[in-house]
Write an enzyme that holds these catalytic residues in place. Structure first.
Site, PDB file in Angstrom:
ATOM      1  CD1 TRP A   1      -2.289  -1.876   0.090  1.00 48.90           C
ATOM      2  CD2 TRP A   1      -2.953  -1.426   2.182  1.00 48.90           C
ATOM      3  NE1 TRP A   1      -3.334  -2.727   0.391  1.00 48.90           N
ATOM      4  CE2 TRP A   1      -3.763  -2.473   1.665  1.00 48.90           C
ATOM      5  CE3 TRP A   1      -3.183  -0.981   3.478  1.00 48.90           C
ATOM      6  CZ2 TRP A   1      -4.782  -3.067   2.416  1.00 48.90           C
ATOM      7  CZ3 TRP A   1      -4.192  -1.571   4.227  1.00 48.90           C
ATOM      8  CH2 TRP A   1      -4.989  -2.608   3.693  1.00 48.90           C
TER       9      TRP A   1
ATOM     10  CG  HIS B   1       9.870  -0.962  -2.983  1.00 47.58           C
ATOM     11  ND1 HIS B   1       9.891   0.137  -3.805  1.00 47.58           N
ATOM     12  CD2 HIS B   1       8.805  -1.708  -3.374  1.00 47.58           C
ATOM     13  CE1 HIS B   1       8.870   0.062  -4.653  1.00 47.58           C
ATOM     14  NE2 HIS B   1       8.195  -1.056  -4.409  1.00 47.58           N
TER      15      HIS B   1
ATOM     16  CB  SER C   1       2.374  -1.730 -14.280  1.00 45.59           C
ATOM     17  OG  SER C   1       2.898  -0.427 -14.083  1.00 45.59           O
TER      18      SER C   1
ATOM     19  N   GLY D   1       1.331  -2.827  -6.280  1.00 41.96           N
ATOM     20  CA  GLY D   1       1.255  -1.488  -5.696  1.00 41.96           C
ATOM     21  C   GLY D   1      -0.121  -0.888  -5.921  1.00 41.96           C
ATOM     22  N   GLY D   2      -0.228  -0.017  -6.913  1.00 38.87           N
ATOM     23  CA  GLY D   2      -1.453   0.749  -7.173  1.00 38.87           C
ATOM     24  C   GLY D   2      -2.732  -0.084  -7.160  1.00 38.87           C
TER      25      GLY D   2
HETATM   26  P1  13P Z   1       2.697  -0.655  -9.024  1.00 34.49           P
HETATM   27  O1  13P Z   1       1.920  -1.952  -8.988  1.00 34.49           O
HETATM   28  O2  13P Z   1       1.907   0.523  -8.628  1.00 34.49           O
HETATM   29  O3  13P Z   1       3.418  -0.498 -10.324  1.00 34.49           O
HETATM   30  O4  13P Z   1       3.836  -0.784  -7.896  1.00 34.49           O
HETATM   31  C1  13P Z   1       4.628  -1.912  -7.860  1.00 34.49           C
HETATM   32  C2  13P Z   1       5.417  -1.905  -6.606  1.00 34.49           C
HETATM   33  O5  13P Z   1       6.285  -1.093  -6.417  1.00 34.49           O
HETATM   34  C3  13P Z   1       5.066  -2.889  -5.579  1.00 34.49           C
HETATM   35  O6  13P Z   1       6.012  -2.930  -4.578  1.00 34.49           O
END
Ligand code: 13P
Length: 258
Positions: free
Chosen positions: A10, A95, A213, A234-235
């Site tokens: 998150w 990360h 992504s 992530g998103g």
């Molecule tokens: P997104 O899924 O937003 O591209 O982010 C990936 C991420 O950094 C997960 O740790």
């Protein structure tokens, strides 16, 4: 068989109230999914709130970062022991946002790996190249450098506790995810490195996740890529339905396999 691991990162999103709502939605919507390990990584401030919601469920918690010391004069940091106390079983380490925006070095990553394992936290260590490094043909060299450094203090017997997340920096938050071929090549390379560094049998037990992504519309393609044992999202993890549909993609794949 390795259970697929799908992790919701998150990042710096969500008040306690928002995190609680999202955690409840994931918990309720994900009931019945048993063959995928689901992990939520809320901001530190929401860990205890989310922990109280997920405590009696199969959902596990991750911290997004930890310091390598147990305690001390490290303003703004939290220790593995503190994360453990808040109910974390996992921790995301190295990360690319931490490496890039907070100058986290390979050496710091190595220290965090050792500290996490010492406190019985399972590390999800992130590796991945920038676009510039990919264009220069340096992808494998960057992954090798980061992985070698991260595993420096991790012995053979601890390696099964480690998950490696391949997250190409150029695919994070850009909507531009890596192709199945690029992911397959990187994951094969990570597996080869793990085998060379810590032995074939031990390396087989590690899960290799893809991140960058990942969305409901590309998850079905992702789960079919060899050596993809899960995802770091992530998103798309900020919307329960989107996240759950990614979890379900791994669920159907593991059902199909068995
Ligand atoms: P997104 O899924 O937003 O591209 O982010 C990936 C991420 O950094 C997960 O740790």
């Amino acid at each position: 068989m390795k259970l697929p691991l799908v992790v919701a990162n998150w990042k710096m999103h969500g008040t306690q109230a928002e995190a609680a709502t999202l955690a409840r939605q994931v918990l309720n919507g994900g009931r019945g999914i048993r063959d995928v390990e689901v992990v939520l990584a809320p901001p530190f401030t929401a860990l205890s709130t989310v922990s109280a919601i997920t405590i009696d469920s199969a959902i596990q918690l991750a911290a997004q970062n930890v310091h390598w010391e147990t305690e001390g004069a490290f303003t703004g940091e939290i220790s593995p022991k503190m994360a453990r106390e808040l109910g974390c079983q996992y921790v995301i380490i190295g990360h690319s946002e931490r490496r890039r925006l907070f100058q986290e070095s390979d050496q710091a990553v190595a220290q965090k790996m050792v500290a996490a394992l010492r406190s019985d936290l399972r590390p999800i260590v992130c590796v991945g190249e920038t676009l510039r490094e990919r264009k220069r043909g340096k992808t494998n060299a960057v992954i090798a450098r980061q992985l070698r450094a991260a595993l420096k203090g991790v012995g053979k017997s601890a390696i099964e506790k480690v998950a490696v997340a391949y997250e190409p920096v150029w695919a994070i938050g850009t909507g531009r995810n890596a192709t199945p071929e690029q992911i397959a090549a990187a994951h094969r390379w990570v597996r080869d490195l793990l085998q060379r560094l810590r032995g074939k049998k031990e390396a087989e037990r590690c899960r290799i996740l893809y991140g960058g992504s990942v969305r409901p519309d590309n998850a079905a393609e992702l789960v079919k890529v060899p050596e993809v044992n899960g995802a770091l999202v992530g998103g798309a993890s900020l919307k329960a339905e989107a996240f759950l549909s990614i979890v379900r993609a791994f669920h159907s794949e593991s059902v199909a396999e068995s």
